[in-house]
Design a protein around this motif. Structure first.
Motif, PDB file in Angstrom:
ATOM      1  N   ALA A 143      -4.459   1.866   8.950  1.00 31.79           N
ATOM      2  CA  ALA A 143      -3.450   1.045   9.617  1.00 31.79           C
ATOM      3  C   ALA A 143      -2.619   1.936  10.529  1.00 31.79           C
ATOM      4  O   ALA A 143      -2.148   2.992  10.120  1.00 31.79           O
ATOM      5  N   ALA A 144      -2.466   1.506  11.769  1.00 32.15           N
ATOM      6  CA  ALA A 144      -1.663   2.238  12.753  1.00 32.15           C
ATOM      7  C   ALA A 144      -0.730   1.252  13.448  1.00 32.15           C
ATOM      8  O   ALA A 144      -0.908   0.038  13.355  1.00 32.15           O
ATOM      9  N   MET A 145       0.273   1.788  14.119  1.00 32.15           N
ATOM     10  CA  MET A 145       1.220   0.975  14.871  1.00 32.15           C
ATOM     11  C   MET A 145       1.151   1.383  16.335  1.00 32.15           C
ATOM     12  O   MET A 145       0.828   2.518  16.654  1.00 32.15           O
ATOM     13  N   LEU A 146       1.465   0.437  17.223  1.00 33.68           N
ATOM     14  CA  LEU A 146       1.437   0.692  18.656  1.00 33.68           C
ATOM     15  C   LEU A 146       2.857   0.747  19.196  1.00 33.68           C
ATOM     16  O   LEU A 146       3.737   0.017  18.728  1.00 33.68           O
ATOM     17  N   LEU A 147       3.076   1.610  20.197  1.00 35.94           N
ATOM     18  CA  LEU A 147       4.382   1.716  20.828  1.00 35.94           C
ATOM     19  C   LEU A 147       4.195   2.102  22.286  1.00 35.94           C
ATOM     20  O   LEU A 147       3.103   2.474  22.695  1.00 35.94           O
ATOM     21  N   PRO A 148       5.263   2.005  23.089  1.00 36.79           N
ATOM     22  CA  PRO A 148       5.110   2.323  24.512  1.00 36.79           C
ATOM     23  C   PRO A 148       4.710   3.771  24.735  1.00 36.79           C
ATOM     24  O   PRO A 148       5.137   4.669  24.024  1.00 36.79           O
ATOM     25  N   MET A 149       3.905   3.981  25.766  1.00 43.53           N
ATOM     26  CA  MET A 149       3.501   5.332  26.159  1.00 43.53           C
ATOM     27  C   MET A 149       4.730   6.164  26.510  1.00 43.53           C
ATOM     28  O   MET A 149       5.670   5.658  27.120  1.00 43.53           O
ATOM     29  N   GLY A 150       4.727   7.419  26.111  1.00 47.42           N
ATOM     30  CA  GLY A 150       5.744   8.361  26.532  1.00 47.42           C
ATOM     31  C   GLY A 150       7.030   8.372  25.736  1.00 47.42           C
ATOM     32  O   GLY A 150       7.859   9.248  25.935  1.00 47.42           O
ATOM     33  N   GLU A 151       7.212   7.432  24.823  1.00 49.60           N
ATOM     34  CA  GLU A 151       8.441   7.395  24.025  1.00 49.60           C
ATOM     35  C   GLU A 151       8.258   8.320  22.821  1.00 49.60           C
ATOM     36  O   GLU A 151       8.156   7.892  21.676  1.00 49.60           O
ATOM     37  N   ASN A 152       8.199   9.610  23.112  1.00 49.32           N
ATOM     38  CA  ASN A 152       7.822  10.621  22.128  1.00 49.32           C
ATOM     39  C   ASN A 152       8.850  10.844  21.026  1.00 49.32           C
ATOM     40  O   ASN A 152       8.490  11.105  19.886  1.00 49.32           O
ATOM     41  N   ALA A 153      10.139  10.748  21.344  1.00 47.79           N
ATOM     42  CA  ALA A 153      11.159  10.908  20.301  1.00 47.79           C
ATOM     43  C   ALA A 153      11.069   9.745  19.316  1.00 47.79           C
ATOM     44  O   ALA A 153      11.158   9.940  18.101  1.00 47.79           O
ATOM     45  N   PHE A 154      10.879   8.546  19.830  1.00 46.33           N
ATOM     46  CA  PHE A 154      10.724   7.370  18.983  1.00 46.33           C
ATOM     47  C   PHE A 154       9.472   7.501  18.116  1.00 46.33           C
ATOM     48  O   PHE A 154       9.509   7.289  16.902  1.00 46.33           O
ATOM     49  N   GLN A 155       8.361   7.890  18.728  1.00 46.94           N
ATOM     50  CA  GLN A 155       7.122   8.049  17.976  1.00 46.94           C
ATOM     51  C   GLN A 155       7.259   9.132  16.921  1.00 46.94           C
ATOM     52  O   GLN A 155       6.809   8.958  15.783  1.00 46.94           O
ATOM     53  N   SER A 156       7.898  10.227  17.257  1.00 46.28           N
ATOM     54  CA  SER A 156       8.093  11.314  16.297  1.00 46.28           C
ATOM     55  C   SER A 156       8.936  10.855  15.108  1.00 46.28           C
ATOM     56  O   SER A 156       8.609  11.145  13.955  1.00 46.28           O
ATOM     57  N   ALA A 157      10.024  10.135  15.393  1.00 46.75           N
ATOM     58  CA  ALA A 157      10.886   9.636  14.310  1.00 46.75           C
ATOM     59  C   ALA A 157      10.130   8.651  13.432  1.00 46.75           C
ATOM     60  O   ALA A 157      10.223   8.693  12.199  1.00 46.75           O
ATOM     61  N   LEU A 158       9.359   7.755  14.047  1.00 42.21           N
ATOM     62  CA  LEU A 158       8.594   6.762  13.287  1.00 42.21           C
ATOM     63  C   LEU A 158       7.528   7.439  12.430  1.00 42.21           C
ATOM     64  O   LEU A 158       7.390   7.133  11.244  1.00 42.21           O
ATOM     65  N   GLU A 159       6.787   8.367  13.012  1.00 44.92           N
ATOM     66  CA  GLU A 159       5.734   9.045  12.252  1.00 44.92           C
ATOM     67  C   GLU A 159       6.316   9.917  11.141  1.00 44.92           C
ATOM     68  O   GLU A 159       5.727  10.008  10.064  1.00 44.92           O
ATOM     69  N   SER A 160       7.449  10.538  11.380  1.00 42.12           N
ATOM     70  CA  SER A 160       8.103  11.308  10.311  1.00 42.12           C
ATOM     71  C   SER A 160       8.488  10.392   9.162  1.00 42.12           C
ATOM     72  O   SER A 160       8.308  10.735   7.989  1.00 42.12           O
ATOM     73  N   PHE A 161       9.019   9.227   9.490  1.00 40.54           N
ATOM     74  CA  PHE A 161       9.357   8.237   8.464  1.00 40.54           C
ATOM     75  C   PHE A 161       8.100   7.811   7.709  1.00 40.54           C
ATOM     76  O   PHE A 161       8.085   7.768   6.475  1.00 40.54           O
ATOM     77  N   LEU A 162       7.034   7.481   8.434  1.00 38.72           N
ATOM     78  CA  LEU A 162       5.786   7.043   7.795  1.00 38.72           C
ATOM     79  C   LEU A 162       5.188   8.150   6.926  1.00 38.72           C
ATOM     80  O   LEU A 162       4.681   7.877   5.841  1.00 38.72           O
ATOM     81  N   ASP A 163       5.256   9.389   7.399  1.00 37.17           N
ATOM     82  CA  ASP A 163       4.781  10.512   6.586  1.00 37.17           C
ATOM     83  C   ASP A 163       5.569  10.603   5.286  1.00 37.17           C
ATOM     84  O   ASP A 163       5.004  10.844   4.221  1.00 37.17           O
ATOM     85  N   GLY A 164       6.886  10.420   5.369  1.00 36.06           N
ATOM     86  CA  GLY A 164       7.728  10.449   4.176  1.00 36.06           C
ATOM     87  C   GLY A 164       7.381   9.334   3.208  1.00 36.06           C
ATOM     88  O   GLY A 164       7.335   9.539   1.996  1.00 36.06           O
ATOM     89  N   GLN A 165       7.113   8.149   3.752  1.00 35.02           N
ATOM     90  CA  GLN A 165       6.724   7.020   2.906  1.00 35.02           C
ATOM     91  C   GLN A 165       5.366   7.273   2.255  1.00 35.02           C
ATOM     92  O   GLN A 165       5.166   6.960   1.085  1.00 35.02           O
ATOM     93  N   ALA A 166       4.446   7.836   3.022  1.00 36.37           N
ATOM     94  CA  ALA A 166       3.120   8.135   2.485  1.00 36.37           C
ATOM     95  C   ALA A 166       3.213   9.151   1.358  1.00 36.37           C
ATOM     96  O   ALA A 166       2.564   9.010   0.329  1.00 36.37           O
ATOM     97  N   ALA A 167       4.024  10.179   1.550  1.00 40.46           N
ATOM     98  CA  ALA A 167       4.194  11.193   0.511  1.00 40.46           C
ATOM     99  C   ALA A 167       4.850  10.589  -0.746  1.00 40.46           C
ATOM    100  O   ALA A 167       4.441  10.879  -1.856  1.00 40.46           O
ATOM    101  N   ARG A 168       5.826   9.733  -0.525  1.00 39.00           N
ATOM    102  CA  ARG A 168       6.528   9.086  -1.639  1.00 39.00           C
ATOM    103  C   ARG A 168       5.584   8.175  -2.426  1.00 39.00           C
ATOM    104  O   ARG A 168       5.624   8.147  -3.654  1.00 39.00           O
ATOM    105  N   ASP A 169       4.730   7.465  -1.711  1.00 39.82           N
ATOM    106  CA  ASP A 169       3.840   6.488  -2.345  1.00 39.82           C
ATOM    107  C   ASP A 169       2.460   7.049  -2.655  1.00 39.82           C
ATOM    108  O   ASP A 169       1.579   6.313  -3.077  1.00 39.82           O
TER     109      ASP A 169
END
Length: 174
Positions: A143-169
């Motif tokens: 499962a992946a999520m889509l976001l606008p091209m070039g919004e790298n800070a947003f993507q980084s924050a989202l992926e960091s959150f998802l990584d944290g959730q994955a590690a937790r779960d």
């Protein structure tokens, strides 16, 4: 050779200091998505997908929003948690994947969720998060999520959150 190493170190140090002094942050969002959603609204498009995200009270393409429909499922829960961490309110829009991709490109949406994977055909039009293949309800699908091209800070924050959730779960990002 020994002279080049100190020179290269100085060049890198001066470059970093120069970017910092100019207020340049890496990663950055050309459209300011991360800054705009923090304390504001996170506009999320939803394409229903069995076991990942469910929508009741609206059909894809009918313009359904949070006022006329309920969005639930593991992906919706992750989005809500991410938004809570940013003090953002989620505004849901229901549509087909193609409509959601169009809305991401035109800046009407910040994020799209559904049955998208890291093998999505939309990679030439939108950015794709890393995929998670052990998400509850995914049944082995990534499962992946889509976001606008070039919004790298947003993507980084989202992926960091998802990584944290994955590690937790106990899930694993791919």
């Amino acid at each position: 050779m020994h002279v080049l190493r100190p020179v290269a170190t100085v060049v890198v140090a001066v470059s970093v200091l120069g970017m910092t002094a100019c207020g340049i942050r890496i990663p950055t969002d050309p459209e300011g998505t991360l800054e705009r959603i923090t304390g504001g609204e996170l506009r999320v498009g939803v394409s229903p997908s069995d076991g990942l995200v469910d929508v009741t009270g609206a059909a894809p393409g009918d313009g359904g929003t949070a006022a006329t429909s309920a969005v639930s499922g593991p992906l919706a829960g992750l989005v809500e948690e991410f938004a809570d961490g940013r003090d953002a309110t989620v505004v849901w829009t229901i549509g087909s994947e193609e409509d959601l991709v169009d809305d991401l490109e035109t800046g009407q949406l910040d994020l799209a969720i559904g049955g998208m994977t890291d093998q999505t055909p939309w990679t030439d039009r939108v950015a794709v998060t890393r995929a998670f293949d052990r998400l509850p309800g995914a049944e082995g699908r990534s499962a992946a999520m889509l976001l606008p091209m070039g919004e790298n800070a947003f993507q980084s924050a989202l992926e960091s959150f998802l990584d944290g959730q994955a590690a937790r779960d106990g899930q694993a990002p791919r």
